[in-house]
Every structure is written in structure tokens, then in C-alpha cells.
Design a protein around this motif. Structure first.
Motif, PDB file in Angstrom:
ATOM      1  N   VAL A   1       0.890  -1.395  -0.063  1.00 58.75           N
ATOM      2  CA  VAL A   1      -0.060  -0.056   0.053  1.00 58.75           C
ATOM      3  C   VAL A   1       0.741   1.307   0.014  1.00 58.75           C
ATOM      4  CG1 VAL A   1      -1.490   1.522   1.367  1.00 58.75           C
ATOM      5  CG2 VAL A   1      -2.024  -0.961   1.141  1.00 58.75           C
ATOM      6  N   ARG A   2       2.051   1.065   0.599  1.00 54.95           N
ATOM      7  CA  ARG A   2       2.780   2.207   0.817  1.00 54.95           C
ATOM      8  C   ARG A   2       3.592   2.574  -0.380  1.00 54.95           C
ATOM      9  NH1 ARG A   2       7.036   2.112   5.424  1.00 54.95           N
ATOM     10  NH2 ARG A   2       7.251   3.932   5.027  1.00 54.95           N
ATOM     11  N   GLY A   3       4.004   1.656  -1.148  1.00 54.20           N
ATOM     12  CA  GLY A   3       4.570   1.735  -2.420  1.00 54.20           C
ATOM     13  C   GLY A   3       3.788   2.201  -3.390  1.00 54.20           C
ATOM     14  N   MET A   4       2.636   1.571  -3.480  1.00 51.50           N
ATOM     15  CA  MET A   4       1.318   2.045  -4.411  1.00 51.50           C
ATOM     16  C   MET A   4       0.934   3.427  -4.282  1.00 51.50           C
ATOM     17  SD  MET A   4      -2.337   0.212  -4.904  1.00 51.50           S
ATOM     18  CE  MET A   4      -2.636   0.864  -3.261  1.00 51.50           C
ATOM     19  N   THR A   5       1.011   3.821  -3.034  1.00 52.91           N
ATOM     20  CA  THR A   5       0.521   5.195  -2.851  1.00 52.91           C
ATOM     21  C   THR A   5       1.487   6.095  -3.325  1.00 52.91           C
ATOM     22  OG1 THR A   5      -0.809   4.558  -0.735  1.00 52.91           O
ATOM     23  CG2 THR A   5       0.048   6.851  -0.874  1.00 52.91           C
ATOM     24  N   LYS A   6       2.900   5.809  -2.883  1.00 54.69           N
ATOM     25  CA  LYS A   6       3.699   6.987  -3.536  1.00 54.69           C
ATOM     26  C   LYS A   6       3.713   6.886  -4.850  1.00 54.69           C
ATOM     27  CE  LYS A   6       6.298   6.298   0.754  1.00 54.69           C
ATOM     28  NZ  LYS A   6       5.791   7.579   1.310  1.00 54.69           N
ATOM     29  N   SER A   7       3.897   5.818  -5.735  1.00 60.35           N
ATOM     30  CA  SER A   7       3.859   5.677  -7.177  1.00 60.35           C
ATOM     31  C   SER A   7       2.627   6.445  -7.773  1.00 60.35           C
ATOM     32  CB  SER A   7       3.819   4.113  -7.528  1.00 60.35           C
ATOM     33  OG  SER A   7       4.949   3.606  -7.308  1.00 60.35           O
ATOM     34  N   ALA A   8       1.526   6.209  -7.030  1.00 59.01           N
ATOM     35  CA  ALA A   8       0.322   6.812  -7.771  1.00 59.01           C
ATOM     36  C   ALA A   8       0.569   8.459  -7.428  1.00 59.01           C
ATOM     37  CB  ALA A   8      -0.893   6.325  -7.036  1.00 59.01           C
ATOM     38  N   ALA A   9       0.985   8.854  -6.260  1.00 59.03           N
ATOM     39  CA  ALA A   9       1.066  10.145  -5.850  1.00 59.03           C
ATOM     40  C   ALA A   9       2.211  11.055  -7.068  1.00 59.03           C
ATOM     41  CB  ALA A   9       1.909  10.517  -4.498  1.00 59.03           C
ATOM     42  N   ILE A  10       2.934  10.331  -7.706  1.00 56.92           N
ATOM     43  CA  ILE A  10       3.854  10.686  -8.481  1.00 56.92           C
ATOM     44  C   ILE A  10       3.257  10.763  -9.977  1.00 56.92           C
ATOM     45  CG2 ILE A  10       5.829  10.302  -9.810  1.00 56.92           C
ATOM     46  CD1 ILE A  10       7.257   9.180  -7.438  1.00 56.92           C
ATOM     47  N   ASP A  11       2.662   9.814 -10.114  1.00 56.50           N
ATOM     48  CA  ASP A  11       1.734   9.713 -11.419  1.00 56.50           C
ATOM     49  C   ASP A  11       0.488  10.688 -11.505  1.00 56.50           C
ATOM     50  OD1 ASP A  11       3.323   7.923 -12.383  1.00 56.50           O
ATOM     51  OD2 ASP A  11       2.008   6.133 -11.841  1.00 56.50           O
ATOM     52  N   LEU A  12      -0.171  10.798 -10.390  1.00 58.39           N
ATOM     53  CA  LEU A  12      -1.406  11.707 -10.653  1.00 58.39           C
ATOM     54  C   LEU A  12      -1.297  13.224 -10.032  1.00 58.39           C
ATOM     55  CD1 LEU A  12      -3.884   9.074  -9.187  1.00 58.39           C
ATOM     56  CD2 LEU A  12      -3.460   9.500 -11.466  1.00 58.39           C
ATOM     57  N   ALA A  13      -0.094  13.490  -9.522  1.00 55.55           N
ATOM     58  CA  ALA A  13       0.108  14.959  -9.093  1.00 55.55           C
ATOM     59  C   ALA A  13      -0.180  15.814 -10.401  1.00 55.55           C
ATOM     60  CB  ALA A  13       1.614  15.297  -8.730  1.00 55.55           C
ATOM     61  N   ALA A  14       0.480  15.679 -11.570  1.00 57.72           N
ATOM     62  CA  ALA A  14       0.021  16.726 -12.592  1.00 57.72           C
ATOM     63  C   ALA A  14      -1.434  16.570 -13.105  1.00 57.72           C
ATOM     64  CB  ALA A  14       0.948  16.357 -13.716  1.00 57.72           C
ATOM     65  N   LYS A  15      -2.137  15.720 -12.387  1.00 64.11           N
ATOM     66  CA  LYS A  15      -3.679  15.830 -12.905  1.00 64.11           C
ATOM     67  C   LYS A  15      -4.249  16.457 -11.468  1.00 64.11           C
ATOM     68  CE  LYS A  15      -3.195  11.914 -15.694  1.00 64.11           C
ATOM     69  NZ  LYS A  15      -3.382  10.514 -16.045  1.00 64.11           N
ATOM     70  N   GLY A  16      -3.679  16.919 -10.762  1.00 61.36           N
ATOM     71  CA  GLY A  16      -4.284  17.738  -9.250  1.00 61.36           C
ATOM     72  C   GLY A  16      -4.853  16.817  -8.434  1.00 61.36           C
ATOM     73  N   ILE A  17      -4.488  15.405  -8.531  1.00 63.25           N
ATOM     74  CA  ILE A  17      -4.878  14.489  -7.649  1.00 63.25           C
ATOM     75  C   ILE A  17      -3.811  14.062  -6.580  1.00 63.25           C
ATOM     76  CG2 ILE A  17      -5.694  12.059  -7.397  1.00 63.25           C
ATOM     77  CD1 ILE A  17      -6.836  12.603 -10.352  1.00 63.25           C
ATOM     78  N   ARG A  18      -3.989  14.109  -5.225  1.00 68.77           N
ATOM     79  CA  ARG A  18      -3.294  13.876  -4.274  1.00 68.77           C
ATOM     80  C   ARG A  18      -3.277  12.567  -3.902  1.00 68.77           C
ATOM     81  NH1 ARG A  18      -4.216  16.399   0.241  1.00 68.77           N
ATOM     82  NH2 ARG A  18      -6.414  17.085  -0.374  1.00 68.77           N
ATOM     83  N   VAL A  19      -2.415  11.619  -3.442  1.00 68.58           N
ATOM     84  CA  VAL A  19      -2.546  10.458  -3.075  1.00 68.58           C
ATOM     85  C   VAL A  19      -1.856  10.299  -1.753  1.00 68.58           C
ATOM     86  CG1 VAL A  19      -2.230   7.813  -3.837  1.00 68.58           C
ATOM     87  CG2 VAL A  19      -2.866   9.660  -5.460  1.00 68.58           C
ATOM     88  N   ASN A  20      -2.596   9.925  -0.566  1.00 69.61           N
ATOM     89  CA  ASN A  20      -1.731   9.750   0.497  1.00 69.61           C
ATOM     90  C   ASN A  20      -2.104   8.359   1.019  1.00 69.61           C
ATOM     91  OD1 ASN A  20      -0.402  12.372   1.033  1.00 69.61           O
ATOM     92  ND2 ASN A  20      -2.346  13.012   0.713  1.00 69.61           N
ATOM     93  N   ALA A  21      -1.376   7.740   2.274  1.00 75.96           N
ATOM     94  CA  ALA A  21      -1.815   6.763   2.879  1.00 75.96           C
ATOM     95  C   ALA A  21      -1.876   6.874   4.445  1.00 75.96           C
ATOM     96  CB  ALA A  21      -1.161   5.447   2.500  1.00 75.96           C
ATOM     97  N   MET A  22      -2.757   6.423   5.128  1.00 75.78           N
ATOM     98  CA  MET A  22      -3.012   6.497   6.605  1.00 75.78           C
ATOM     99  C   MET A  22      -2.723   5.209   7.202  1.00 75.78           C
ATOM    100  SD  MET A  22      -6.859   7.918   7.402  1.00 75.78           S
ATOM    101  CE  MET A  22      -7.006   6.997   9.034  1.00 75.78           C
ATOM    102  N   HIS A  23      -2.256   4.963   8.277  1.00 79.20           N
ATOM    103  CA  HIS A  23      -1.874   3.573   8.792  1.00 79.20           C
ATOM    104  C   HIS A  23      -2.292   3.766  10.322  1.00 79.20           C
ATOM    105  CE1 HIS A  23       0.525   2.713   5.237  1.00 79.20           C
ATOM    106  NE2 HIS A  23       0.945   3.959   5.328  1.00 79.20           N
ATOM    107  N   PRO A  24      -3.563   3.014  10.347  1.00 79.15           N
ATOM    108  CA  PRO A  24      -4.150   2.911  11.808  1.00 79.15           C
ATOM    109  C   PRO A  24      -3.246   2.000  12.650  1.00 79.15           C
ATOM    110  CG  PRO A  24      -5.975   2.412  10.336  1.00 79.15           C
ATOM    111  CD  PRO A  24      -4.724   2.429   9.379  1.00 79.15           C
ATOM    112  N   GLY A  25      -3.305   2.375  13.851  1.00 80.66           N
ATOM    113  CA  GLY A  25      -2.741   1.430  15.077  1.00 80.66           C
ATOM    114  C   GLY A  25      -3.920   0.553  15.629  1.00 80.66           C
ATOM    115  N   VAL A  26      -4.047   0.494  16.924  1.00 84.02           N
ATOM    116  CA  VAL A  26      -5.149  -0.294  17.742  1.00 84.02           C
ATOM    117  C   VAL A  26      -6.229   0.617  17.649  1.00 84.02           C
ATOM    118  CG1 VAL A  26      -5.585  -1.465  19.795  1.00 84.02           C
ATOM    119  CG2 VAL A  26      -3.156  -1.186  18.839  1.00 84.02           C
TER     120      VAL A  26
END
Length: 137
Positions: A40-65
Motif C-alpha cells: 500500500v505504501r509503495g502503490m501510494t507513492k507511485s500513484a502520488a507521482i503519477d497523478l500529481a500533474a492531474k491535480g490528484i493527491r494520494v496519501n496513505a494513513m496507517h491505523p494502529g490499535v
């Protein structure tokens, strides 16, 4: 992401929030689970690069307990995880929603490609926190 990114692009951008786990931030004894969360982390970072020029931000949140009906809050596992959470408690669903709302909102308009642990300090502080507690008790 594959389905919503084209729609977001046509409407001028947006924010995608992927949900991982602290198992994607630190080690976890179940390799398949941990691997999927690191993915999920790698996919998020790759998508963030790919989609930035289209005005789309991509982030990941990682819940704990998180105290939900899925978790047995009386179990030894749950209690052990909470004891290693720096804030000394589990989160509730509203706290997860608040973090997601921040990432979706204009308040995070200059944030993309990040991993946001929403875990009360578990992933960053657990081992040292536990050692500190043992030394001082």
C-alpha cells in the motif's frame, strides 16, 4: 484508484486516501499481511507521482490499535498492543475519520505521497517506550 482517478481528473482533481496499517510501517509476524501493507505504501507513492500533474493527491494513513467491534478489547493481544501505544489507549473510529478528513480536505492541499501513522505513537515509539517503562517501574 484505477476507477476514481479518471473521474477526479475530469472534475479538476481530488484526494485519494489509501488505508494501510502499522504493519506497513514496522515489522509484523504474518508476512503476507505485512507485505500487503508495505505494498500500500509503495502503490501510494507511485500513484502520488503519477497523478500529481492531474491535480490528484494520494496519501496513505496507517491505523494502529482501534477499538472497534472487530477487536476483542478484553483479549491479551488487544491489551498488549494498547500497553505499547505511547498514548496508552486505543483509538476510536472517530479519530480515524478525523485523520482521513484532514487528508481529504483543502487543509492538506500541499500534502501528497505521505504515510500518516494514526497510531498513538505505536509504530515510532513502541519499543523504546516499552523499554523506558520497564526501566522506570
Amino acid at each position: 484508484m484505477q476507477a476514481c482517478a479518471p473521474l477526479m481528473e475530469r472534475t479538476g482533481g481530488g484526494s485519494i486516501i489509501n488505508i494501510g496499517s502499522t504493519a506497513g510501517i514496522m515489522g509484523h509476524p504474518v508476512a503476507a499481511y505485512s507485505s500487503s501493507k508495505w505494498g500500500v505504501r509503495g502503490m501510494t507513492k507511485s500513484a502520488a507521482i503519477d497523478l500529481a500533474a492531474k491535480g490528484i493527491r494520494v496519501n496513505a494513513m496507517h491505523p494502529g490499535v482501534v477499538d472497534t467491534p472487530m477487536m476483542d478489547s478484553g483479549s491479551t493481544l488487544f491489551k498488549s498492543l494498547v500497553s505499547m501505544t505511547a498514548l496508552g489507549r486505543a483509538a476510536d473510529a472517530d479519530e480515524m475519520a478525523s485523520a482521513a478528513l484532514f487528508l481529504a480536505s483543502d487543509d492538506s492541499s500541499f500534502v501528497t505521497g505521505i504515510d500518516l501513522p494514526v497510531d498513538g505513537g505505536f509504530s515510532e515509539l513502541a519499543a523504546y517506550g516499552e523499554i523506558w517503562n520497564r526501566i522506570n517501574s
